[in-house]
Design a protein around this motif. Sequence first.
Motif, mmCIF file in Angstrom:
data_model
loop_
_atom_site.group_PDB
_atom_site.id
_atom_site.type_symbol
_atom_site.label_atom_id
_atom_site.label_comp_id
_atom_site.label_asym_id
_atom_site.label_seq_id
_atom_site.Cartn_x
_atom_site.Cartn_y
_atom_site.Cartn_z
ATOM 1 N N UNK A 90 0.847 -1.194 0.000
ATOM 2 C CA UNK A 90 0.000 0.000 0.000
ATOM 3 C C UNK A 90 0.888 1.251 0.000
ATOM 4 N N UNK A 91 0.640 2.187 -0.919
ATOM 5 C CA UNK A 91 1.482 3.393 -0.983
ATOM 6 C C UNK A 91 1.182 4.372 0.150
ATOM 7 N N UNK A 92 2.119 5.226 0.441
ATOM 8 C CA UNK A 92 1.959 6.239 1.487
ATOM 9 C C UNK A 92 0.737 7.105 1.206
ATOM 10 N N UNK A 93 0.011 7.433 2.257
ATOM 11 C CA UNK A 93 -1.138 8.310 2.125
ATOM 12 C C UNK A 93 -2.410 7.645 1.664
ATOM 13 N N UNK A 94 -2.359 6.360 1.338
ATOM 14 C CA UNK A 94 -3.575 5.664 0.873
ATOM 15 C C UNK A 94 -4.617 5.623 1.983
ATOM 16 N N UNK A 95 -5.875 5.717 1.600
ATOM 17 C CA UNK A 95 -6.975 5.667 2.576
ATOM 18 C C UNK A 95 -7.840 4.427 2.401
#
Length: 196
Positions: A142-147
């Motif tokens: 999961x990439x940074x900042x994903x919600x």
Amino acid sequence: MKSTYLRAGVAALACALGLSACGGSSGQLALGGTIYGLTKEQIVLQNNGAHDYTITPSMLGAGNTFYFPDLIGIDEAYKVTVKSFPSNVTGCTVNYGTGRSAFNVTNIQIVCTLKTHKLGGTISNLKGDGLVLVNGSDKVTVPAGATSFQMTEVGEDQAFGITVLSSPANQSCVASNASGIMGTADKNDVVVTCTP
């Protein structure tokens, strides 16, 4: 009196030509194979368009094997088809289901394809890279900042359990509401929370 004997002889001949309809079989050979993907309810198989055989998961033998209760004769044509299948599959295909018997037939394959549903959820406070979620052999980075996140779809009535394999540096992430048995609809309410 002669007509009574004649009718009885005709009935006996009819039974000899169609034994399964008369409650028996003079065959010597087994007819069966393996069923894949039968997890609930029942499947109904037929041989040559008749001879309904209802099978539930608990009836399967070691390795998910099955055999029709009626034996077939030597050099007898057979054609195994699926009459009905469980509600949690999209359909079932038959491999090696047609032929003429010379020996016991044990290589028929019934392959049922499970319906699948989405598995995912939300992520809160994810600051950096490095969050990896797993469900069995399925792995998602999961990439940074994903919600939000989405795993590979899961078969209906199959177990799932999402865990955090790794968290970003200086953060700790945990998954909640993340395990169970897949129902009849998508599951998108898994929650991954990262701190601080």
